[in-house]
Motif scaffolding. Structure first.
Motif, mmCIF file in Angstrom:
data_model
loop_
_atom_site.group_PDB
_atom_site.id
_atom_site.type_symbol
_atom_site.label_atom_id
_atom_site.label_comp_id
_atom_site.label_asym_id
_atom_site.label_seq_id
_atom_site.Cartn_x
_atom_site.Cartn_y
_atom_site.Cartn_z
ATOM 1 N N PHE A 90 0.831 -1.204 0.000
ATOM 2 C CA PHE A 90 0.000 0.000 0.000
ATOM 3 C C PHE A 90 0.870 1.259 0.000
ATOM 4 C CE2 PHE A 90 -3.241 -2.720 2.432
ATOM 5 C CZ PHE A 90 -3.837 -3.141 1.257
ATOM 6 N N ASP A 91 1.971 1.239 0.737
ATOM 7 C CA ASP A 91 2.873 2.391 0.762
ATOM 8 C C ASP A 91 3.492 2.651 -0.609
ATOM 9 O OD1 ASP A 91 2.354 2.780 3.432
ATOM 10 O OD2 ASP A 91 4.230 1.882 4.134
ATOM 11 N N LYS A 92 3.874 1.567 -1.291
ATOM 12 C CA LYS A 92 4.438 1.728 -2.638
ATOM 13 C C LYS A 92 3.389 2.297 -3.597
ATOM 14 C CE LYS A 92 7.923 -1.853 -2.235
ATOM 15 N NZ LYS A 92 8.330 -3.216 -2.583
ATOM 16 N N ALA A 94 0.857 4.169 -2.781
ATOM 17 C CA ALA A 94 0.630 5.563 -2.410
ATOM 18 C C ALA A 94 1.756 6.445 -2.943
ATOM 19 C CB ALA A 94 0.503 5.698 -0.894
ATOM 20 N N ALA A 95 2.993 5.959 -2.857
ATOM 21 C CA ALA A 95 4.123 6.726 -3.378
ATOM 22 C C ALA A 95 4.010 6.897 -4.889
ATOM 23 C CB ALA A 95 5.439 6.037 -3.017
ATOM 24 N N ASP A 96 3.598 5.863 -5.591
ATOM 25 C CA ASP A 96 3.395 5.976 -7.046
ATOM 26 C C ASP A 96 2.287 6.958 -7.362
ATOM 27 O OD1 ASP A 96 5.370 4.088 -7.426
ATOM 28 O OD2 ASP A 96 3.981 2.415 -7.736
ATOM 29 N N LEU A 97 1.252 6.947 -6.556
ATOM 30 C CA LEU A 97 0.125 7.868 -6.761
ATOM 31 C C LEU A 97 0.578 9.296 -6.572
ATOM 32 C CD1 LEU A 97 -3.070 8.015 -7.040
ATOM 33 C CD2 LEU A 97 -3.019 8.222 -4.563
ATOM 34 N N LEU A 98 1.354 9.561 -5.515
ATOM 35 C CA LEU A 98 1.842 10.919 -5.285
ATOM 36 C C LEU A 98 2.806 11.353 -6.387
ATOM 37 C CD1 LEU A 98 2.362 10.884 -1.421
ATOM 38 C CD2 LEU A 98 0.562 12.037 -2.720
ATOM 39 N N LYS A 99 3.612 10.415 -6.883
ATOM 40 C CA LYS A 99 4.520 10.743 -7.985
ATOM 41 C C LYS A 99 3.716 11.113 -9.232
ATOM 42 C CE LYS A 99 8.164 8.306 -8.157
ATOM 43 N NZ LYS A 99 9.096 7.160 -8.339
ATOM 44 N N LYS A 100 2.655 10.382 -9.465
ATOM 45 C CA LYS A 100 1.798 10.660 -10.622
ATOM 46 C C LYS A 100 1.113 12.015 -10.466
ATOM 47 C CE LYS A 100 -1.978 8.842 -13.348
ATOM 48 N NZ LYS A 100 -2.941 7.767 -13.543
ATOM 49 N N ALA A 101 0.804 12.390 -9.223
ATOM 50 C CA ALA A 101 0.164 13.687 -8.962
ATOM 51 C C ALA A 101 1.183 14.823 -8.987
ATOM 52 C CB ALA A 101 -0.555 13.653 -7.626
ATOM 53 N N GLY A 102 2.451 14.503 -9.157
ATOM 54 C CA GLY A 102 3.485 15.543 -9.250
ATOM 55 C C GLY A 102 4.018 15.969 -7.902
ATOM 56 N N LEU A 103 3.887 15.143 -6.914
ATOM 57 C CA LEU A 103 4.411 15.497 -5.577
ATOM 58 C C LEU A 103 5.622 14.677 -5.236
ATOM 59 C CD1 LEU A 103 1.044 15.736 -3.661
ATOM 60 C CD2 LEU A 103 2.401 17.576 -4.611
#
Length: 103
Positions: A90-92, A94-103
């Motif tokens: 789940f952490d990975k 979430a990190a991919d999601l934030l990277k996709k959102a530009g954060l």
């Protein structure tokens, strides 16, 4: 991440990937909690209403109640290991999601 720009958390929460991550977490956490609670309550029910079943010696003088009670420790360790494994996934995600959102 740019420290002067506040992330648009509403936009992130609306992303389909975020919604899927929440669903995946619920699909794991809720059944796990239900399973472990039922496992624990089974012991209490057996001790309370079927003590004759658990009082039978199984390994020498060790009866079923002791073995079931000890199994609670092993089940806790197993559930903790499984949770750590899934939380890492789940952490990975979430990190991919934030990277996709530009954060």
């Amino acid at each position: 991440m740019n420290p002067t720009r506040e992330p648009n958390w509403s936009a992130i929460a609306a992303m389909p990937e975020f919604q899927e991550l929440l669903r995946a977490k619920r699909r794991f956490v809720i059944p796990s909690c239900v399973f472990f609670s039922l496992y624990y309550l089974t012991f209490l029910i057996l001790v309370g209403w079927h003590s004759e079943l658990l009082s039978k010696p199984l390994l020498g003088k060790v009866n079923g109640a002791y073995l079931f009670a000890l199994s609670q420790f092993f089940m806790t360790w197993i559930m903790a290991y499984i949770y750590m494994y899934k939380a890492n996934q789940f952490d990975k995600a979430a990190a991919d999601l934030l990277k996709k959102a530009g954060l």
